[in-house]
Enzyme design. Structure first.
Site, PDB file in Angstrom:
ATOM      1  N   ARG A  22      29.680  53.893  29.955  1.00  0.00           N
ATOM      2  CA  ARG A  22      30.737  54.694  30.248  1.00  0.00           C
ATOM      3  C   ARG A  22      31.030  56.252  31.157  1.00  0.00           C
ATOM      4  O   ARG A  22      31.509  56.235  31.904  1.00  0.00           O
ATOM      5  CB  ARG A  22      31.253  54.952  29.279  1.00  0.00           C
ATOM      6  CG  ARG A  22      33.020  54.688  28.694  1.00  0.00           C
ATOM      7  CD  ARG A  22      33.961  55.307  27.979  1.00  0.00           C
ATOM      8  NE  ARG A  22      33.778  56.576  27.226  1.00  0.00           N
ATOM      9  CZ  ARG A  22      34.677  57.172  27.760  1.00  0.00           C
ATOM     10  NH1 ARG A  22      34.952  57.689  28.834  1.00  0.00           N
ATOM     11  NH2 ARG A  22      33.292  58.499  26.451  1.00  0.00           N
ATOM     12  N   CYS A 160      37.413  58.002  18.182  1.00  0.00           N
ATOM     13  CA  CYS A 160      36.705  57.886  17.378  1.00  0.00           C
ATOM     14  C   CYS A 160      35.492  58.555  16.291  1.00  0.00           C
ATOM     15  O   CYS A 160      35.600  57.807  15.269  1.00  0.00           O
ATOM     16  CB  CYS A 160      35.411  58.908  18.870  1.00  0.00           C
ATOM     17  SG  CYS A 160      35.506  58.677  19.940  1.00  0.00           S
ATOM     18  N   ARG A 180      32.864  57.119  14.506  1.00  0.00           N
ATOM     19  CA  ARG A 180      32.241  56.124  14.717  1.00  0.00           C
ATOM     20  C   ARG A 180      31.279  56.731  16.065  1.00  0.00           C
ATOM     21  O   ARG A 180      29.830  55.940  16.081  1.00  0.00           O
ATOM     22  CB  ARG A 180      32.491  54.835  15.494  1.00  0.00           C
ATOM     23  CG  ARG A 180      33.953  55.165  16.816  1.00  0.00           C
ATOM     24  CD  ARG A 180      34.232  53.991  17.726  1.00  0.00           C
ATOM     25  NE  ARG A 180      35.072  54.732  18.640  1.00  0.00           N
ATOM     26  CZ  ARG A 180      33.933  55.224  19.770  1.00  0.00           C
ATOM     27  NH1 ARG A 180      33.164  54.583  20.178  1.00  0.00           N
ATOM     28  NH2 ARG A 180      35.260  54.928  20.414  1.00  0.00           N
ATOM     29  N   CYS A 182      30.109  60.775  18.246  1.00  0.00           N
ATOM     30  CA  CYS A 182      30.423  61.920  18.048  1.00  0.00           C
ATOM     31  C   CYS A 182      29.871  62.445  19.113  1.00  0.00           C
ATOM     32  O   CYS A 182      28.273  62.877  18.630  1.00  0.00           O
ATOM     33  CB  CYS A 182      30.086  62.580  16.955  1.00  0.00           C
ATOM     34  SG  CYS A 182      30.146  63.994  15.849  1.00  0.00           S
ATOM     35  N   ASP A 183      30.652  63.837  19.942  1.00  0.00           N
ATOM     36  CA  ASP A 183      30.262  63.907  20.727  1.00  0.00           C
ATOM     37  C   ASP A 183      29.583  65.707  19.886  1.00  0.00           C
ATOM     38  O   ASP A 183      30.966  66.284  19.796  1.00  0.00           O
ATOM     39  CB  ASP A 183      31.517  64.827  21.758  1.00  0.00           C
ATOM     40  CG  ASP A 183      30.251  65.513  23.023  1.00  0.00           C
ATOM     41  OD1 ASP A 183      29.608  66.410  22.830  1.00  0.00           O
ATOM     42  OD2 ASP A 183      31.364  65.355  24.476  1.00  0.00           O
ATOM     43  N   ASN A 191      36.474  68.044  15.330  1.00  0.00           N
ATOM     44  CA  ASN A 191      36.718  67.287  14.568  1.00  0.00           C
ATOM     45  C   ASN A 191      36.453  67.926  13.197  1.00  0.00           C
ATOM     46  O   ASN A 191      37.541  67.239  11.903  1.00  0.00           O
ATOM     47  CB  ASN A 191      35.778  65.758  14.764  1.00  0.00           C
ATOM     48  CG  ASN A 191      35.671  65.167  16.178  1.00  0.00           C
ATOM     49  OD1 ASN A 191      35.310  64.901  16.650  1.00  0.00           O
ATOM     50  ND2 ASN A 191      37.574  65.178  16.392  1.00  0.00           N
ATOM     51  N   ILE A 222      23.699  63.897  21.753  1.00  0.00           N
ATOM     52  CA  ILE A 222      24.564  65.465  22.944  1.00  0.00           C
ATOM     53  C   ILE A 222      24.004  64.893  24.167  1.00  0.00           C
ATOM     54  O   ILE A 222      23.092  64.591  24.397  1.00  0.00           O
ATOM     55  CB  ILE A 222      23.087  66.470  22.323  1.00  0.00           C
ATOM     56  CG1 ILE A 222      23.280  66.861  21.295  1.00  0.00           C
ATOM     57  CG2 ILE A 222      23.402  67.456  23.553  1.00  0.00           C
ATOM     58  CD1 ILE A 222      22.205  68.061  20.667  1.00  0.00           C
ATOM     59  N   TYR A 223      25.000  65.202  25.043  1.00  0.00           N
ATOM     60  CA  TYR A 223      25.111  64.275  25.950  1.00  0.00           C
ATOM     61  C   TYR A 223      23.987  65.284  27.232  1.00  0.00           C
ATOM     62  O   TYR A 223      23.465  66.529  26.963  1.00  0.00           O
ATOM     63  CB  TYR A 223      26.110  64.791  26.854  1.00  0.00           C
ATOM     64  CG  TYR A 223      26.786  63.775  26.812  1.00  0.00           C
ATOM     65  CD1 TYR A 223      27.090  62.045  27.332  1.00  0.00           C
ATOM     66  CD2 TYR A 223      28.135  63.973  25.426  1.00  0.00           C
ATOM     67  CE1 TYR A 223      28.241  61.103  27.358  1.00  0.00           C
ATOM     68  CE2 TYR A 223      29.329  62.818  25.224  1.00  0.00           C
ATOM     69  CZ  TYR A 223      29.260  61.707  26.223  1.00  0.00           C
ATOM     70  OH  TYR A 223      30.009  61.022  25.727  1.00  0.00           O
ATOM     71  N   SER A 282      32.501  65.013  29.766  1.00  0.00           N
ATOM     72  CA  SER A 282      31.696  63.855  29.618  1.00  0.00           C
ATOM     73  C   SER A 282      33.235  62.561  29.616  1.00  0.00           C
ATOM     74  O   SER A 282      33.230  62.794  28.653  1.00  0.00           O
ATOM     75  CB  SER A 282      31.119  63.028  29.610  1.00  0.00           C
ATOM     76  OG  SER A 282      29.169  63.660  29.432  1.00  0.00           O
TER      77      SER A 282
END
Ligand code: MHF
Ligand SMILES: O=c1ccn([C@H]2C[C@H](O)[C@@H](COP(=O)(O)O)O2)c(=O)[nH]1
Length: 283
Positions: A22, A160, A180, A182-183, A191, A222-223, A282
């Site tokens: 995505r 999420c 479900r 989590c960034d 959150n 973590i991106y 993102s």
């Protein structure tokens, strides 16, 4: 704060790289995290190793409670968090269900307050929970779920943090929330605040003492473009003690939350924090 930092460190140490279609980015990922917040002791789980814009997190949650479906309404409350998902994601922009600028579609609060019934009409999940808890009833199904696979195609993002399950033991109210995806650098910062504030608010409007809030996360990531800042900046800092959240005691009902409550009704005391960190977001 310790449990947040431990989760971040665990992702850095043990995470596995997973490609995300995505966003077109890779995420360093672990599965399963169990967080716990002491709402009874008012240990507000605000991140201290960077400055947290906690008001936006509460504004966002207030928007869910009100069943908003427009990023413009979230902005009016004080959260810009839905602007990108409502207006910048290519797949959503091309979706025939999108009603125009700022529309988020049938996500989050829309499902919480007006879940469409197959035989006509809508279910107001939150109203039922408030009514039951106010009368001292826990039917072991005090659940608000935003997760409606039958309408995923009508919304800009699958929820999420998707399910909130309340429990009453004597006169103490508990909350278990499920997430479900989590960034961890950006989303979790918000959150944590939301799970804590949701239990505190529901205890207040239903006339109970708050107990603990339990936050269960499945995919914590973590991106790739956030990793360096997390590993080399945020994780090098020493945390400060937890602050306290003060909620206006005049908030007494769901109608109050739906009508006049603003961010001025929330205050944080003794918040010591390090400098802000701007993590990439993102879409
Ligand atoms: N990739 C991604 N991560 C998320 O956490 C996330 C999404 N998408 N999409 C839906 C919502 C929107 N959320 C968001 C969106 C933006 C911020 C953000 O930019 N936070 C900044 C400052 C915000 C402000 O100034 O108010 C931060 O530093 O925490 C946080 C959560 C959480 N969700
Ligand atoms: O409350 C929220 C909302 C969203 N997120 C994050 C988790 C993911 O990084 C993205 C959603 O992407 P999916 O591909 O739908 O999983 O947003 C969050 O952490 N908290």
């Amino acid at each position: 704060m310790k449990q947040y930092l431990e989760l971040c460190q665990r992702i850095v140490d043990e995470g596995v790289w997973v490609a995300n279609e995505r966003t077109g980015k890779r995420c360093l990922t672990v599965i399963n995290a169990d967080l716990e917040y002491d709402v009874a002791g008012n240990q507000f789980p605000l991140i201290t190793t960077r400055k947290s814009f906690w008001k936006a997190a509460i504004a966002e949650f207030l928007g869910y409670i009100r069943g908003y479906d427009s990023a413009a309404d979230f902005r009016k409350l004080g959260a810009k968090t839905w602007d990108a998902n409502a207006n910048l994601n290519e797949a959503w922009l091309a979706n025939p269900h999108r009603k125009g600028e700022d529309d988020m579609g049938r996500v989050y609060g829309v499902q919480g307050r007006s879940w469409a019934k197959p035989d006509g009409g809508f279910v107001d999940q939150l109203r039922k929970i408030v009514d039951n808890l106010s009368r001292g009833i826990d039917d072991r199904g005090e659940i608000m779920s935003f997760y409606n696979p039958g309408e995923f195609h009508m919304g800009c993002l699958r929820p999420c943090m998707h399910t909130h399950n309340f429990s009453l033991l004597g006169d103490t109210l508990y909350l278990t929330s499920y997430q479900r995806s989590c960034d961890v650098p950006l989303g979790l910062n918000f959150n944590q605040v939301q799970v804590f504030a949701f239990l505190a608010l529901m205890a207040q409007i239903t006339g109970h003492k708050p107990g603990k809030a339990y936050h269960k996360i499945v995919n914590a990531h973590i991106y790739e473009d956030q990793l360096e800042l997390m590993r080399d900046v945020q994780l090098k800092r020493e945390p400060f003690p937890a602050p306290q959240l003060e909620i206006n005691p005049d908030i007494k009902s769901l109608e109050d939350l739906e009508t006049w409550v603003t961010l001025d009704d929330f205050k944080v005391h003794n918040y010591r924090h390090h400098d802000p960190i701007n993590y990439p977001f993102s879409v």
